[in-house]
Design an enzyme around this catalytic site. Structure first.
Site, PDB file in Angstrom:
ATOM      1  N   PRO A 111       4.572  -5.919   2.334  1.00 46.59           N
ATOM      2  CA  PRO A 111       5.523  -5.466   1.312  1.00 46.59           C
ATOM      3  C   PRO A 111       5.299  -4.799   0.319  1.00 46.59           C
ATOM      4  CG  PRO A 111       5.773  -7.608   2.332  1.00 46.59           C
ATOM      5  CD  PRO A 111       4.552  -7.214   2.730  1.00 46.59           C
ATOM      6  N   GLY A 157       1.965  -0.260   0.373  1.00 45.90           N
ATOM      7  CA  GLY A 157       2.233   0.779   1.369  1.00 45.90           C
ATOM      8  C   GLY A 157       1.365   1.745   1.248  1.00 45.90           C
ATOM      9  N   GLY A 167      23.959  22.383  19.276  1.00 39.77           N
ATOM     10  CA  GLY A 167      25.230  21.978  19.048  1.00 39.77           C
ATOM     11  C   GLY A 167      25.456  20.471  19.405  1.00 39.77           C
ATOM     12  N   GLU A 196       0.662   6.620   7.803  1.00 34.81           N
ATOM     13  CA  GLU A 196      -0.759   7.121   7.532  1.00 34.81           C
ATOM     14  C   GLU A 196      -0.918   8.231   6.309  1.00 34.81           C
ATOM     15  OE1 GLU A 196      -2.698   7.784  11.124  1.00 34.81           O
ATOM     16  OE2 GLU A 196      -1.362   6.498  12.192  1.00 34.81           O
ATOM     17  N   GLU A 216       3.901  13.214   0.258  1.00 29.15           N
ATOM     18  CA  GLU A 216       3.506  13.505  -1.336  1.00 29.15           C
ATOM     19  C   GLU A 216       1.980  12.751  -1.437  1.00 29.15           C
ATOM     20  OE1 GLU A 216       5.830  11.754   0.253  1.00 29.15           O
ATOM     21  OE2 GLU A 216       7.920  12.601  -0.886  1.00 29.15           O
TER      22      GLU A 216
HETATM   23  C1  LIG Z   1       7.227   3.891  12.252  1.00 30.12           C
HETATM   24  C2  LIG Z   1       6.188   3.201  11.139  1.00 30.12           C
HETATM   25  C3  LIG Z   1       4.975   2.782  11.790  1.00 30.12           C
HETATM   26  C4  LIG Z   1       3.967   2.091  11.029  1.00 30.12           C
HETATM   27  N1  LIG Z   1       3.150   1.609  11.623  1.00 30.12           N
HETATM   28  C5  LIG Z   1       1.984   0.927  10.784  1.00 30.12           C
HETATM   29  C6  LIG Z   1       0.984   0.255  11.355  1.00 30.12           C
HETATM   30  O1  LIG Z   1       0.674   0.256  12.564  1.00 30.12           O
HETATM   31  N2  LIG Z   1       0.051  -0.409  10.443  1.00 30.12           N
HETATM   32  C7  LIG Z   1       0.276  -0.556   9.057  1.00 30.12           C
HETATM   33  O2  LIG Z   1      -0.674  -0.965   8.546  1.00 30.12           O
HETATM   34  N3  LIG Z   1       1.353   0.299   8.412  1.00 30.12           N
HETATM   35  C8  LIG Z   1       2.185   0.893   9.314  1.00 30.12           C
HETATM   36  N4  LIG Z   1       3.357   1.390   8.791  1.00 30.12           N
HETATM   37  C9  LIG Z   1       3.465   1.461   7.146  1.00 30.12           C
HETATM   38  C10 LIG Z   1       3.087   2.687   6.667  1.00 30.12           C
HETATM   39  O3  LIG Z   1       1.814   2.928   6.552  1.00 30.12           O
HETATM   40  C11 LIG Z   1       3.979   2.843   5.266  1.00 30.12           C
HETATM   41  O4  LIG Z   1       5.293   3.036   5.563  1.00 30.12           O
HETATM   42  C12 LIG Z   1       3.319   4.130   4.355  1.00 30.12           C
HETATM   43  O5  LIG Z   1       1.966   3.678   4.101  1.00 30.12           O
HETATM   44  C13 LIG Z   1       4.116   4.061   3.125  1.00 30.12           C
HETATM   45  O6  LIG Z   1       4.334   2.860   2.414  1.00 30.12           O
HETATM   46  P1  LIG Z   1       5.621   2.145   2.215  1.00 30.12           P
HETATM   47  O7  LIG Z   1       6.657   2.511   3.576  1.00 30.12           O
HETATM   48  O8  LIG Z   1       5.657   1.059   1.347  1.00 30.12           O
HETATM   49  O9  LIG Z   1       6.420   3.318   1.207  1.00 30.12           O
HETATM   50  P2  LIG Z   1       6.042   3.263  -0.675  1.00 30.12           P
HETATM   51  O10 LIG Z   1       4.630   3.138  -0.684  1.00 30.12           O
HETATM   52  O11 LIG Z   1       6.843   2.535  -1.353  1.00 30.12           O
HETATM   53  O12 LIG Z   1       6.293   4.753  -0.724  1.00 30.12           O
HETATM   54  C14 LIG Z   1       7.572   5.415  -0.818  1.00 30.12           C
HETATM   55  C15 LIG Z   1       7.843   6.481  -1.021  1.00 30.12           C
HETATM   56  O13 LIG Z   1       7.434   7.203  -2.306  1.00 30.12           O
HETATM   57  C16 LIG Z   1       6.703   8.087  -2.529  1.00 30.12           C
HETATM   58  N5  LIG Z   1       5.096   8.113  -3.039  1.00 30.12           N
HETATM   59  C17 LIG Z   1       4.509   7.170  -2.831  1.00 30.12           C
HETATM   60  N6  LIG Z   1       3.266   7.201  -3.304  1.00 30.12           N
HETATM   61  C18 LIG Z   1       3.374   8.457  -3.956  1.00 30.12           C
HETATM   62  C19 LIG Z   1       2.326   9.191  -4.672  1.00 30.12           C
HETATM   63  N7  LIG Z   1       1.241   8.850  -4.789  1.00 30.12           N
HETATM   64  N8  LIG Z   1       2.794  10.179  -5.201  1.00 30.12           N
HETATM   65  C20 LIG Z   1       4.111  10.851  -4.704  1.00 30.12           C
HETATM   66  N9  LIG Z   1       5.038  10.048  -4.105  1.00 30.12           N
HETATM   67  C21 LIG Z   1       4.872   8.899  -3.751  1.00 30.12           C
HETATM   68  C22 LIG Z   1       6.739   8.813  -1.176  1.00 30.12           C
HETATM   69  O14 LIG Z   1       7.935   9.779  -0.843  1.00 30.12           O
HETATM   70  C23 LIG Z   1       6.617   7.558  -0.014  1.00 30.12           C
HETATM   71  O15 LIG Z   1       7.336   7.966   1.245  1.00 30.12           O
HETATM   72  C24 LIG Z   1       4.108   1.859   9.661  1.00 30.12           C
HETATM   73  C25 LIG Z   1       5.324   2.959   9.154  1.00 30.12           C
HETATM   74  C26 LIG Z   1       6.126   3.161   9.807  1.00 30.12           C
HETATM   75  C27 LIG Z   1       7.654   3.871   9.140  1.00 30.12           C
END
Ligand SMILES: Cc1cc2nc3c(=O)[nH]c(=O)nc-3n(C[C@H](O)[C@H](O)[C@H](O)COP(=O)(O)OP(=O)(O)OC[C@H]3O[C@@H](n4cnc5c(N)ncnc54)[C@H](O)[C@@H]3O)c2cc1C
Length: 375
Positions: free
Chosen positions: A120, A123, A329, A353, A357
């Protein structure tokens, strides 16, 4: 092969995979329950030898596998890719005992793997992960949470990244192989837009020992990054498969759907969009194949090229699928239509992955780090 074309054997393999995806795997995918692991589908990937191929393949083969399967069955593609993501840390850093216990099961499509890095509070900034590995007489106890973990909570084993040294950032992370039946490990499914299984994991003093470590203590972040470096161009390949399927459907639709006295494709506003879809898809394909071939050849500049491939292919697939919906459509938005499915599937790869950004940051850092200093 060159960076720009596949050899005849590779082209034939891709065709074979597309046929398998459409004829053999799609019916199994349709019987699966959205949001849950489809074990018969994974077993079929094993029987067809595709999981074996996945674990033994380089980056380019991985891309060809993912692109070709995605053309005919995104569920099969994703099931295969997740087996790779969860298992590659074992291939790369597992002990002989780990490998003997799990790799034959994964190859046969009997064991389901998952890669548990995100939390949480961590990411994009994965090095901030906080899952606490507290020393215990026989190893460690894991306490905390993981979220957005594909295949959780139904996987049979998890490659889990936990903090063994506080305050040490990426240098204080250890990778563990955690079987799903460890006491204190529970999980909850999450209902997401894309149909693949995903969930959160709760660790309540889960016991792990030195025998469960993948690689070395405090060196686990490298295990995670090596895995993601291999998989990054192949996320682009998944996107290419979706873009290819959307493009094919759109050429067919706009050639046959009649409006204003002729096929839609006779309207230049339509045909030019189809041309744009095809051109961007082809450009993305070249970036993906070239990045994967560079990875396999051990060439320099791989992180930048892999980031460019993932960025451009996933953004392109979003554009192509969205344009395909527009040119189809209303029918494209009907539940069960190929494009309705792809519209839901295509969104997540721009986030996971490494969000787009983050890929741009990797590319820019590399450019500045390697600039020729001015005289
Ligand atoms: C369908 C799905 C499957 C997944 N499967 C896995 C899995 O198997 N194992 C696992 O470990 N994780 C998994 N994930 C998690 C995924 O790796 C994270 O969602 C991802 O790393 C982004 O982290 P976050 O969602 O917390 O977004 P945050 O880190 O909170 O970022 C939110 C947004 O902020 C912006 N941002 C973040 N950092 C930067 C930066 N440095 N510069 C500019 N903008 C930035 C981007 O727009 C980003 O999308 C999965 C996610 C999804 C949606």
């Amino acid at each position: 092969m060159t960076a720009f074309s596949l050899d005849p054997a590779q082209t034939a393999w891709c065709e074979e995979l597309r046929t398998l995806a459409g004829e053999r795997l799609r019916p199994l995918a349709e019987k699966g329950e959205p949001g849950h692991v489809n074990r018969p589908l994974i077993a079929a990937l094993g029987e067809l030898g595709l999981l074996d191929r996945l674990l033994g393949s380089g980056a380019l083969d991985l891309c060809l596998l993912r692109e070709s399967l995605a053309r005919g069955c995104t569920e099969a593609e994703t099931a295969l890719a997740l087996q790779g993501l969860g298992t590659y840390p074992v291939v790369q850093a597992g002990t002989a005992a780990h490998r003997a216990r799990w790799l034959p099961e994964v190859r046969a499509g009997r064991a389901v793997a998952a890669f548990a890095l995100s939390e949480p509070g961590a990411g994009s900034d994965a090095a901030a992960l906080a899952l606490d590995a507290r020393p215990a007489p026989d190893g460690w106890r894991l306490t905390g949470e993981k979220c957005w973990i594909s295949n959780a909570p139904e996987a049979d084993f998890y490659t889990v990244f936990a903090r063994t040294t506080r305050g040490a950032g990426a240098r204080g992370v250890t990778a563990f192989l955690v079987p799903a039946d460890r006491p204190g490990l529970t999980g909850t499914p999450l209902d997401m837009l894309s149909p693949h299984p995903i969930g959160a994991l709760a660790f309540d003093g889960v016991p792990v020992t030195h025998d469960d470590v993948l690689g070395e203590p405090d060196r686990g972040f490298r295990v995670a990054m090596n895995t993601l470096n291999l998989f990054r161009p192949s996320v682009g390949a998944f996107a290419l498969g979706m873009a290819g399927a959307a493009l094919e459907a759109t050429v067919e639709h706009t050639a046959t759907r009649r409006a204003f006295g002729g096929p839609l494709g006779d309207l230049q506003a339509v045909s030019h969009q189809v041309a744009e879809m095809a051109t961007r898809t082809e450009a993305a394909r070249l970036l993906v194949y070239a990045a994967a071939a560079a990875y396999d050849a051990g060439e320099p500049g791989v992180p930048r090229r892999a980031a460019m491939a993932k960025l451009y292919a996933t953004e392109t697939a979003q554009f192509v699928v969205d344009t395909a919906v527009q040119l189809h459509g209303a029918r494209a938005l009907r539940r069960g239509h190929l494009l309705e499915h792809l519209y839901r599937e295509v969104r997540a790869p721009r986030i996971y992955e490494g969000a787009s950004e983050v890929q741009r940051t990797i590319i820019a850092k590399d450019l500045y780090a390697n600039r020729e200093p001015s005289a």
